[in-house]
Design an enzyme around this catalytic site. Structure first.
Site, short mmCIF file in Angstrom:
data_model
loop_
_atom_site.label_atom_id
_atom_site.label_comp_id
_atom_site.label_asym_id
_atom_site.label_seq_id
_atom_site.Cartn_x
_atom_site.Cartn_y
_atom_site.Cartn_z
N ASP A 113 6.44 -18.51 -4.65
CA ASP A 113 6.71 -19.93 -4.60
C ASP A 113 5.48 -20.64 -4.05
O ASP A 113 4.61 -20.01 -3.42
CB ASP A 113 7.94 -20.19 -3.71
CG ASP A 113 8.34 -21.65 -3.68
OD1 ASP A 113 8.41 -22.26 -4.76
OD2 ASP A 113 8.55 -22.19 -2.58
N ASP A 133 5.27 -24.58 -2.72
CA ASP A 133 5.55 -25.46 -1.58
C ASP A 133 6.23 -24.68 -0.46
O ASP A 133 7.28 -24.09 -0.64
CB ASP A 133 6.46 -26.62 -2.01
CG ASP A 133 5.76 -27.61 -2.90
OD1 ASP A 133 4.63 -28.02 -2.56
OD2 ASP A 133 6.32 -27.98 -3.95
N ASP A 139 10.24 -19.30 0.54
CA ASP A 139 10.64 -19.84 1.84
C ASP A 139 12.05 -20.41 1.84
O ASP A 139 12.54 -20.83 2.87
CB ASP A 139 9.67 -20.94 2.28
CG ASP A 139 9.80 -22.20 1.43
OD1 ASP A 139 9.75 -22.08 0.18
OD2 ASP A 139 9.97 -23.29 1.99
#
Length: 347
Positions: free
Chosen positions: A26, A28, A226
């Site tokens: 991922d 961001d 995250d």
């Protein structure tokens, strides 16, 4: 241990970048935040690539094109080409192309990333609900300046019965100033106005995982993210392993409350965790007692209890707390108080 019955983080004697052939990362909250590289990301990814691991960047953000994302990563010191970037715009465009005729006109509520992905699949992006022969509506993150009138345009077309497709439904997105509303918040606006339900392509749903595997050819991928509800759940749905890093949205308390589909295979502070093995969490002789790195976690009435001093790594303390919390929760969510235990770890 099956993903469906995961009751503790797994251990790995091999460093993760050698145990898996491809990292599906991922962006961001993992690689960068607010456009700036997260600490240790550049060095960790460079080391993993130099040692033979393939890197792919998988993002639910449909605003930017793969070329733009690759250019940004390269500027940050992470050499990347467009083919190493997979976006929810690409996933939703493939989903639409499978259901619409070639050359179909699609009302776009979003940014350039959606338009490029649609053209790649032979679809024609347009801007007005009044366009003749309009076939569908697609909605993706359009940035903070997306006019309110665009949501109205989508609503007019959907109210006429046109199919509605959505790149992703992330309610929030990290920014340099904090957590901002994401595409999911904008989708809720249109849903409230129309009462319709969209087809969604992005993480954690299968169209995004399929797009990623098709584009990377990964045989033993590791999802690195995250967010529990997109990255980790997406790995669960795709039946692949995952590494949660604590550099973005998810904090330690949320991790302890994770239901089975949100429990990662591994957990670490940041992307340095890709370059190391992962310590095993062992069960004690007594039921509900777990140990790792000098820390011991157990369950008392109404709370999780952490004892020991560890060997300098508070993440081992978090790992044993996960084991205790997930075990007592079973297929549900742990409701025990973990405040004192997490305070001991400074988390």
């Amino acid at each position: 241990m099956s993903r469906q019955s995961r009751t503790r983080p797994s251990g790995s004697e091999q460093s993760l970048h050698r145990a898996y052939d491809t990292a599906l990362l991922d962006l961001d909250g993992v690689v960068y935040a607010g456009g700036q590289a997260i600490r240790y990301a550049v060095e960790s990814l460079g080391a993993a690539r130099a040692d033979g691991m393939h890197l792919a960047y998988v993002t639910n953000n449909a605003l930017r094109t793969p070329d733009a994302v690759a250019e940004h990563l390269t500027e940050l010191g992470i050499p990347t080409v467009a083919g190493e970037v997979i976006t929810s715009a690409q996933a939703v465009a493939r989903l639409m192309a499978e259901q619409l005729p070639a050359g179909a006109k699609v009302l776009v509520i979003g940014g350039e990333g959606l338009r490029v992905a649609l053209r790649e699949r032979g679809l024609v992006p347009v801007d007005s609900a009044d366009e003749p022969d309009l076939a569908a509506v697609v909605q993706g993150y359009g940035g903070p300046e997306l006019p309110w009138s665009r949501f109205a345009e989508a609503s007019y077309a959907i109210a006429r019965g046109l199919p509605w497709f959505v790149s992703n439904t992330d309610l929030t997105i990290p920014s340099a100033r904090g957590i901002a509303p994401g595409n999911g918040a904008a989708v809720e606006v249109v849903r409230i106005a129309t009462g319709a339900e969209p087809q969604v392509a992005g993480k954690p749903l299968p169209p995004m995982h399929r797009e990623t595997i098709l584009r990377t050819g990964a045989r033993r991928p590791l999802v690195v993210g995250d967010r529990l509800d997109t990255d980790i759940e997406g790995a669960f749905n795709g039946e692949v392993d995952s590494l949660l890093v604590l550099t973005g949205v998810t904090d330690a308390a949320q991790l302890l409350r994770a239901e089975p589909r949100h429990r990662p295979t591994y957990v670490d502070r940041d992307l340095r965790g890709m370059l190391t093995g992962q310590p095993a969490v062992t069960a004690g002789a007594e039921a509900g007692v777990f140990r790792c790195g000098g820390w011991t976690a157990s369950v008392a009435p109404g709370e999780l209890v952490l004892t020991g001093e560890g060997d300098g790594d508070v993440l081992d303390g978090l790992r044993v707390l996960c084991a205790a919390a997930w075990t007592v929760a079973g297929d549900g969510t742990c409701t025990l108080d973990a405040g004192k235990a997490l305070a001991r770890l400074g988390l």
